[in-house]
Design a protein around this motif. Structure first.
Motif, PDB file in Angstrom:
ATOM      1  N   SER A 245      52.166  23.892  55.725  1.00 19.96           N
ATOM      2  CA  SER A 245      51.814  22.724  56.786  1.00 19.96           C
ATOM      3  C   SER A 245      52.667  21.288  56.439  1.00 19.96           C
ATOM      4  CB  SER A 245      50.289  22.538  57.048  1.00 19.96           C
ATOM      5  OG  SER A 245      50.168  23.814  57.409  1.00 19.96           O
ATOM      6  N   ASP A 246      52.351  21.112  55.037  1.00 21.24           N
ATOM      7  CA  ASP A 246      53.064  19.947  54.501  1.00 21.24           C
ATOM      8  C   ASP A 246      54.509  19.924  54.639  1.00 21.24           C
ATOM      9  OD1 ASP A 246      50.815  18.294  53.529  1.00 21.24           O
ATOM     10  OD2 ASP A 246      50.246  19.592  51.862  1.00 21.24           O
ATOM     11  N   GLN A 247      55.196  20.817  54.340  1.00 21.39           N
ATOM     12  CA  GLN A 247      56.525  20.879  54.528  1.00 21.39           C
ATOM     13  C   GLN A 247      56.961  21.124  56.130  1.00 21.39           C
ATOM     14  OE1 GLN A 247      58.218  24.201  52.361  1.00 21.39           O
ATOM     15  NE2 GLN A 247      60.354  24.092  53.383  1.00 21.39           N
ATOM     16  N   ALA A 248      56.174  21.769  56.821  1.00 29.32           N
ATOM     17  CA  ALA A 248      56.509  21.480  58.143  1.00 29.32           C
ATOM     18  C   ALA A 248      56.098  19.981  58.563  1.00 29.32           C
ATOM     19  CB  ALA A 248      55.597  22.301  59.064  1.00 29.32           C
ATOM     20  N   LYS A 249      55.391  19.296  58.373  1.00 29.08           N
ATOM     21  CA  LYS A 249      55.026  17.970  58.680  1.00 29.08           C
ATOM     22  C   LYS A 249      56.240  16.921  58.462  1.00 29.08           C
ATOM     23  CE  LYS A 249      52.331  13.940  57.872  1.00 29.08           C
ATOM     24  NZ  LYS A 249      51.035  13.301  57.135  1.00 29.08           N
ATOM     25  N   GLN A 250      56.617  17.371  56.952  1.00 32.73           N
ATOM     26  CA  GLN A 250      57.902  16.453  56.504  1.00 32.73           C
ATOM     27  C   GLN A 250      59.308  16.679  57.410  1.00 32.73           C
ATOM     28  OE1 GLN A 250      58.445  17.255  52.639  1.00 32.73           O
ATOM     29  NE2 GLN A 250      56.513  16.755  51.761  1.00 32.73           N
ATOM     30  N   CYS A 251      59.485  18.049  57.658  1.00 32.60           N
ATOM     31  CA  CYS A 251      60.666  18.412  58.875  1.00 32.60           C
ATOM     32  C   CYS A 251      60.526  17.704  59.953  1.00 32.60           C
ATOM     33  CB  CYS A 251      60.792  19.918  58.714  1.00 32.60           C
ATOM     34  SG  CYS A 251      61.156  20.599  57.394  1.00 32.60           S
ATOM     35  N   PHE A 252      59.499  18.052  60.722  1.00 34.98           N
ATOM     36  CA  PHE A 252      59.173  17.263  61.986  1.00 34.98           C
ATOM     37  C   PHE A 252      59.129  15.955  62.012  1.00 34.98           C
ATOM     38  CE2 PHE A 252      56.743  21.712  62.566  1.00 34.98           C
ATOM     39  CZ  PHE A 252      57.737  22.294  63.407  1.00 34.98           C
ATOM     40  N   THR A 253      58.493  15.244  60.869  1.00 38.82           N
ATOM     41  CA  THR A 253      58.663  13.773  61.016  1.00 38.82           C
ATOM     42  C   THR A 253      60.225  13.247  60.834  1.00 38.82           C
ATOM     43  OG1 THR A 253      56.710  13.635  59.776  1.00 38.82           O
ATOM     44  CG2 THR A 253      58.086  11.674  59.481  1.00 38.82           C
ATOM     45  N   ALA A 254      60.975  13.943  60.123  1.00 38.00           N
ATOM     46  CA  ALA A 254      62.429  13.664  59.859  1.00 38.00           C
ATOM     47  C   ALA A 254      63.040  13.826  61.356  1.00 38.00           C
ATOM     48  CB  ALA A 254      62.964  14.324  58.859  1.00 38.00           C
ATOM     49  N   ALA A 255      62.636  15.025  61.821  1.00 34.95           N
ATOM     50  CA  ALA A 255      63.517  15.341  63.177  1.00 34.95           C
ATOM     51  C   ALA A 255      63.027  14.113  64.187  1.00 34.95           C
ATOM     52  CB  ALA A 255      62.802  16.586  63.957  1.00 34.95           C
TER      53      ALA A 255
ATOM     54  N   ARG B  98      59.250  19.679  71.477  1.00 29.77           N
ATOM     55  CA  ARG B  98      59.018  20.777  70.579  1.00 29.77           C
ATOM     56  C   ARG B  98      58.705  20.373  69.215  1.00 29.77           C
ATOM     57  NH1 ARG B  98      62.926  26.268  69.869  1.00 29.77           N
ATOM     58  NH2 ARG B  98      61.949  26.985  68.221  1.00 29.77           N
ATOM     59  N   ALA B  99      59.521  19.367  68.880  1.00 32.07           N
ATOM     60  CA  ALA B  99      59.081  18.759  67.375  1.00 32.07           C
ATOM     61  C   ALA B  99      57.694  18.011  67.348  1.00 32.07           C
ATOM     62  CB  ALA B  99      60.029  17.718  67.083  1.00 32.07           C
ATOM     63  N   TRP B 100      57.292  17.407  68.436  1.00 30.38           N
ATOM     64  CA  TRP B 100      55.832  16.963  68.634  1.00 30.38           C
ATOM     65  C   TRP B 100      54.862  18.153  68.589  1.00 30.38           C
ATOM     66  CZ3 TRP B 100      54.702  12.427  67.120  1.00 30.38           C
ATOM     67  CH2 TRP B 100      55.325  11.103  67.382  1.00 30.38           C
ATOM     68  N   SER B 101      55.220  19.199  69.258  1.00 32.51           N
ATOM     69  CA  SER B 101      54.263  20.356  69.275  1.00 32.51           C
ATOM     70  C   SER B 101      54.046  20.912  67.945  1.00 32.51           C
ATOM     71  CB  SER B 101      54.783  21.413  70.272  1.00 32.51           C
ATOM     72  OG  SER B 101      53.879  22.533  70.302  1.00 32.51           O
ATOM     73  N   GLY B 102      55.206  21.226  67.431  1.00 32.32           N
ATOM     74  CA  GLY B 102      55.358  21.479  65.722  1.00 32.32           C
ATOM     75  C   GLY B 102      54.326  20.442  64.943  1.00 32.32           C
ATOM     76  N   MET B 103      54.619  19.320  64.881  1.00 29.24           N
ATOM     77  CA  MET B 103      53.796  18.179  64.209  1.00 29.24           C
ATOM     78  C   MET B 103      52.399  18.266  64.722  1.00 29.24           C
ATOM     79  SD  MET B 103      53.977  15.822  62.178  1.00 29.24           S
ATOM     80  CE  MET B 103      55.420  14.912  62.138  1.00 29.24           C
ATOM     81  N   GLY B 104      52.233  18.631  65.861  1.00 32.09           N
ATOM     82  CA  GLY B 104      50.597  18.724  66.324  1.00 32.09           C
ATOM     83  C   GLY B 104      49.880  20.109  65.617  1.00 32.09           C
TER      84      GLY B 104
END
Length: 384
Positions: free
Chosen positions: A218-228, A237-243
């Motif tokens: 989850s931490d890695q996912a958050k970092q990727c979506f934040t950058a996107a 899609r990125a906001w959903s992944g972030m959620g």
């Protein structure tokens, strides 16, 4: 015709360079090559007003030249004046024939209108050529992704890779398509190649974030979506992944905010509405959860999990008869419906309210991980 337009709008340029070019042009206003360079630089820097002034300052016979008409079309593209741009590029194509630059720009206009078959028709003759720009292949792949042409597009991307024709932009687009096609062996190599050359390549970041989320990182996912989201703040899609990442990290309020942004830009994605509803339940906002699950039901009344989720909401609102009716509807659609099973357990006194919400939240996250691993698409289709 002595010069054929073959490239689309230039990339970002340094503003200091534009200032130098304008200074040179002030001393040599009739220098057409210098004016063209300044125009491209201004347009690449996002200064449409300066680009228009440079065009207006050209001699009338220069303005009628093919390359200046092509540049005027690029200016219309930058202003999202699709009709004006199409007219200019169509006229050039009719006069001088087709070429990759004209095809790219006309395909980009078609992409904006959702005519993905037109994008394919315009670009297919060019995308396998050695000297075609990477962004043209990326545009074709984006259209293929929207049209769900996964098999053909991924096969093409692999062919380009084998021939050293797959550039970083196209590789990033292909990496996200590989996620949706469950071609997971391709995702990381393409995404990492894209980011090595283009550190903010959007699709590559979303692809790696999706894979991390599917692997419960989850931490890695958050970092990727934040950058996107730094470069594409309107990507649902990125906001959903972030959620989902924030929900897994127990940041319920952050998750609620992210899901709210996601559904604004991706209003037909059922899975995101479910995530939004469960995030609301984790903060005891039952009224909002009801609204979210009702919206999910309005998108597909035959999706069992939505009825199961409504059963949970009815239980929390002490509407036991309605909860049992919703459980029955859910089981009628899917005997294995997990949300209905949780609602039934709550109705039977086998789960406490707090325990149920915590476990159901975990179930939603586990389901999302399965979706991202390609094991299920039950929570709706992806919009971009």
């Amino acid at each position: 015709m002595t010069e054929t337009p073959t490239s689309h709008t230039a990339g970002a340029h340094d503003e200091a360079r534009l200032e130098r070019l304008l200074g040179y042009l002030a001393s040599d206003p009739g220098n057409d090559a210098l004016r063209a360079d300044a125009f491209d630089t201004a347009l690449g820097a996002g200064d449409r007003a300066q680009a228009q002034a440079l065009f207006d300052g050209a001699l009338p016979e220069q303005q009628l030249a093919p390359m200046w008409r092509f540049r005027l079309g690029n200016l219309a593209l930058a202003a999202h004046d699709w009709a004006r741009a199409k007219t200019l590029f169509d006229d050039l194509r009719a006069e001088f024939g087709d070429n990759p630059g004209l095809a790219h720009n006309l395909a980009y206009i078609a992409f904006q209108s959702g005519d993905f078959a037109r994008v394919d028709a315009l670009l297919s003759p060019w995308i396998d050529l050695v000297d075609v720009d990477d962004t043209t292949r990326a545009l074709w792949l984006r259209a293929a992704h929207h049209a769900s042409m996964f098999r053909d597009a991924l096969a093409r991307a692999r062919q380009w890779q084998a021939s050293n024709l797959l550039g970083p932009q196209a590789a990033g687009v292909a990496s996200l398509m590989a996620v949706d096609a469950a071609a997971f062996a391709d995702v990381a190599p393409w995404a990492q190649f894209a980011l090595q050359h283009l550190p903010e390549q959007h699709e590559a970041l979303v692809a790696l974030g999706s894979m991390a989320l599917g692997n419960q990182q989850s931490d890695q996912a958050k970092q990727c979506f934040t950058a996107a989201l730094r470069t594409h703040p309107e990507d649902g899609r990125a906001w959903s992944g972030m959620g989902f990442a924030l929900l897994a990290l127990l940041d319920s309020e952050g998750a609620r905010s992210a899901f709210a942004r996601a559904v604004k830009h991706m209003p037909s994605h059922i899975g995101t509405w479910h995530g939004k509803g469960w995030a609301a339940l984790t903060t005891n906002d039952v009224a909002q959860a009801r609204a979210d699950f009702e919206h999910a039901l309005s998108l597909d009344r035959n999706f069992a999990d939505s009825h199961g989720a409504m059963a949970v909401v009815n239980y929390f609102e002490r509407r036991e008869d309605e909860a049992r009716a919703a459980v029955a509807r859910a089981f009628g659609l899917d005997r294995g419906c997990l949300t209905a099973k949780f609602a039934q357990a709550m109705l039977d006194g086998e789960l406490s309210d707090v325990e149920a919400v915590k476990r159901m939240s975990g179930m939603v996250l586990a389901r999302q991980a399965r979706v991202l691993r390609g094991e299920s698409d039950a929570l709706g289709t992806t919009e971009q």
